[in-house]
Design an enzyme around this catalytic site. Structure first.
Site, mmCIF file in Angstrom:
data_model
loop_
_atom_site.group_PDB
_atom_site.id
_atom_site.type_symbol
_atom_site.label_atom_id
_atom_site.label_comp_id
_atom_site.label_asym_id
_atom_site.label_seq_id
_atom_site.Cartn_x
_atom_site.Cartn_y
_atom_site.Cartn_z
ATOM 1 N N ASN A 33 25.281 96.495 23.854
ATOM 2 C CA ASN A 33 25.414 95.085 24.976
ATOM 3 C C ASN A 33 24.312 94.799 25.830
ATOM 4 O O ASN A 33 23.991 93.972 26.385
ATOM 5 C CB ASN A 33 26.691 95.421 25.784
ATOM 6 C CG ASN A 33 26.546 96.831 26.491
ATOM 7 O OD1 ASN A 33 25.723 97.692 26.158
ATOM 8 N ND2 ASN A 33 27.306 96.843 27.634
ATOM 9 N N GLY A 61 27.665 104.862 25.766
ATOM 10 C CA GLY A 61 28.452 104.606 24.721
ATOM 11 C C GLY A 61 30.102 104.293 24.893
ATOM 12 O O GLY A 61 30.354 104.560 26.162
ATOM 13 N N GLU A 78 27.151 108.297 29.509
ATOM 14 C CA GLU A 78 27.569 107.264 30.375
ATOM 15 C C GLU A 78 28.558 106.553 29.592
ATOM 16 O O GLU A 78 28.067 105.564 28.662
ATOM 17 C CB GLU A 78 26.234 106.572 30.838
ATOM 18 C CG GLU A 78 26.403 105.625 32.099
ATOM 19 C CD GLU A 78 26.997 104.367 31.844
ATOM 20 O OE1 GLU A 78 28.091 104.008 31.561
ATOM 21 O OE2 GLU A 78 26.108 103.250 32.182
ATOM 22 N N LEU A 79 29.824 106.261 29.733
ATOM 23 C CA LEU A 79 30.625 105.915 29.232
ATOM 24 C C LEU A 79 31.637 104.463 29.373
ATOM 25 O O LEU A 79 30.680 103.854 30.299
ATOM 26 C CB LEU A 79 31.820 107.007 28.564
ATOM 27 C CG LEU A 79 31.412 108.346 28.235
ATOM 28 C CD1 LEU A 79 32.438 109.345 27.900
ATOM 29 C CD2 LEU A 79 30.496 108.232 26.935
ATOM 30 N N CYS A 117 30.060 97.580 31.093
ATOM 31 C CA CYS A 117 31.020 98.836 31.141
ATOM 32 C C CYS A 117 31.314 98.815 32.962
ATOM 33 O O CYS A 117 32.467 99.223 33.291
ATOM 34 C CB CYS A 117 30.154 100.357 30.883
ATOM 35 S SG CYS A 117 28.745 100.427 31.825
ATOM 36 N N GLU A 131 40.171 99.763 28.367
ATOM 37 C CA GLU A 131 39.040 98.848 28.517
ATOM 38 C C GLU A 131 39.065 97.574 27.511
ATOM 39 O O GLU A 131 39.176 97.798 26.305
ATOM 40 C CB GLU A 131 37.771 99.681 28.000
ATOM 41 C CG GLU A 131 36.273 99.010 28.263
ATOM 42 C CD GLU A 131 35.318 99.943 28.263
ATOM 43 O OE1 GLU A 131 34.255 99.772 28.903
ATOM 44 O OE2 GLU A 131 35.055 100.854 27.144
#
Length: 458
Positions: free
Chosen positions: A132, A209, A231-232, A265, A362
């Site tokens: 992204n 991701g 970092e999700l 995110c 999400e």
């Protein structure tokens, strides 16, 4: 040999094909970065001097980058240029703060003894990044890793491999300007390449991701006792209180929920608005959504491009249909548009509740679902009713109340009257399934270091 195929999301035609990195190639590259650590032996001043040169290199290739991003993952030109600019600023900020963040710390000292903390490179860091933000996000991890004296091996998303190769070209140029030859390597491929990289002899994995990928990395890294930072995803809430500036809140929330076609995110994914201002707020959100122009990402006046990949568009449509089947109401947008490509109109939904996927899972799309509340404790409970906890925001003129609510929200970053942007020097990461560890801050930079205690006794 397995091919990585890049699809232009605006035309659904093949943009290009690349050979996926083989197991032997991955092993060889890892061995190269693992066995050569002259970069980590340089003085911090030398390291900073070299890394800073990447800022100008990015500037020299700005338009090339934005066109590749536009054709490979549908990011509009203006959004692409903005991404390059914030990447440059992040590099500059990191270079400014790194000396203070990793300098030796004296914990205790008297005439008989001294206790010092020393921060040393972990060694080899494997970085796996998403599609992204194919320039900013990897650099936000690669740069602190390099500044701490580590070598890096990077796998970009298979959906933005050409953007990855373009960035790798800059690192090749940087190697002619002082970066050690073996300090940076790239591998290309999908999930299996990522898995192979994690299983290789690296000291640390840094992944940005999805939750599934994070769980897989954590499982493998944990079994091999490797350090990792994840970092999700997020399902980020915004709470709009009765006294909020409605115009400002609506404008900024819609901007956040539709940024990069909603594929961020930290974007607003669900809104809880006080019942007394609900109708006015929703009306303003509709106005803001209708202002946005969806179109060809190569056009200078497009606000939103297509989804980067078809599977993401399909997921968003699934969430919309699930919400409609359970009584939700669409006030504008929320549908596929334009026959060719993965284009989708930004929209606003009401009559939503927590039985719906669009309020729980999400979504990663340009939709602003708004639910009303009557009591602040109810809004806090709803905001925390999630498996995620990356960012959140409170909208109110009562800053004391806003801070009090923020302390009750389960999220790594909670902002008052703004939403979802990170700041160097401040920690970034999530609660619950939104991640593990922190980046950007002193704590985040030290994630890329081994912490050593030196005890000196006279």
């Amino acid at each position: 040999m397995t091919k990585v195929v890049s699809i232009n999301p605006s035309t659904e035609e093949i943009y290009g094909e690349l050979d996926e990195s083989s197991a032997s190639e991955i092993n060889q590259k890892v061995k190269v970065v693992r066995d050569n650590h002259e970069w980590g032996r340089k003085k911090i001043e030398e390291i900073i001097e070299v890394v800073r040169k990447l800022i100008d290199l990015l500037d020299s290739k700005r338009e090339e980058f934005v066109r590749v991003m536009a054709m490979e993952m549908g990011k509009p030109l203006r959004a692409g240029r903005h991404e390059i600019s914030i990447a440059q600023k992040r590099i500059s900020d990191y270079c400014a703060i790194i000396p203070d963040f990793i300098k030796d710390e004296v914990l205790f000292e008297d005439v008989k003894e001294k206790n010092i903390i020393v921060f040393e490179p972990v060694g080899t860091v494997a970085v796996i990044s998403p599609w992204n933000a194919p320039v900013f996000v990897p650099l936000a991890i690669i740069i602190p890793a390099l500044l701490c004296g580590n070598n890096v091996i990077w796998k970009p998303s298979e959906y933005t491999s050409f953007s990855g190769l373009k960035l790798n070209e800059l690192f090749d140029q940087l190697k002619k300007m002082g970066l050690s030859e073996n300090a940076f390597q790239i591998v290309i491929g999908g999930k299996e390449v990522g898995r192979k990289l994690v299983e290789e002899d690296v000291n640390m994995i840094a992944l940005t991701g999805g939750v599934r990928a994070g769980m897989e990395v954590g499982k493998i890294a944990g079994s091999m006792l490797k350090k990792f930072v994840l970092e999700l995803g997020g399902k980020d809430p915004a709470i709009v209180l009765e006294d909020a500036d409605v115009d400002r809140a609506a404008r900024e929330i819609v901007k956040s929920s539709t940024m990069y076609t909603g594929q961020v995110c930290f974007g607003v994914e669900r809104v809880y608005c006080h019942e007394k201002i609900f109708d006015n707020f929703v009306e303003k959100c509709v106005e803001e959504s209708k202002k946005l122009k969806v179109g060809n990402p190569l056009s200078e006046d497009s606000d939103l491009g297509p989804f980067a990949v078809k599977s993401q568009m399909d997921k968003v449509i699934e969430h919309v249909n699930d919400a409609l089947s359970k009584g939700a109401k669409i006030l504008c947008g929320c549908e596929k548009i334009i026959d060719k490509g993965y284009f989708f109109s930004p929209g606003v939904m009401t009559n939503v509740n927590h039985s719906m996927e669009i309020m729980k899972d999400e979504t990663f799309g340009p939709i602003t679902p708004v639910m009303q509340f009557s009591d602040i404790s109810e809004a806090i409970k709803l905001a925390n009713d999630s498996l995620y906890g990356l960012t959140a925001s409170i909208w109110t003129f009562d800053l004391g109340l806003g801070e009090n609510i923020a302390r009750q929200i389960e999220a790594g970053t909670v902002e008052i009257n703004r939403h979802g942007m990170s700041k160097v020097g401040c920690p970034w990461g999530g609660y619950k399934k939104s991640g593990f560890g922190r980046i950007y801050s002193k704590e985040g930079i030290r994630e890329f270091c081994n912490v050593k205690h030196v005890w000196v006794v006279s």
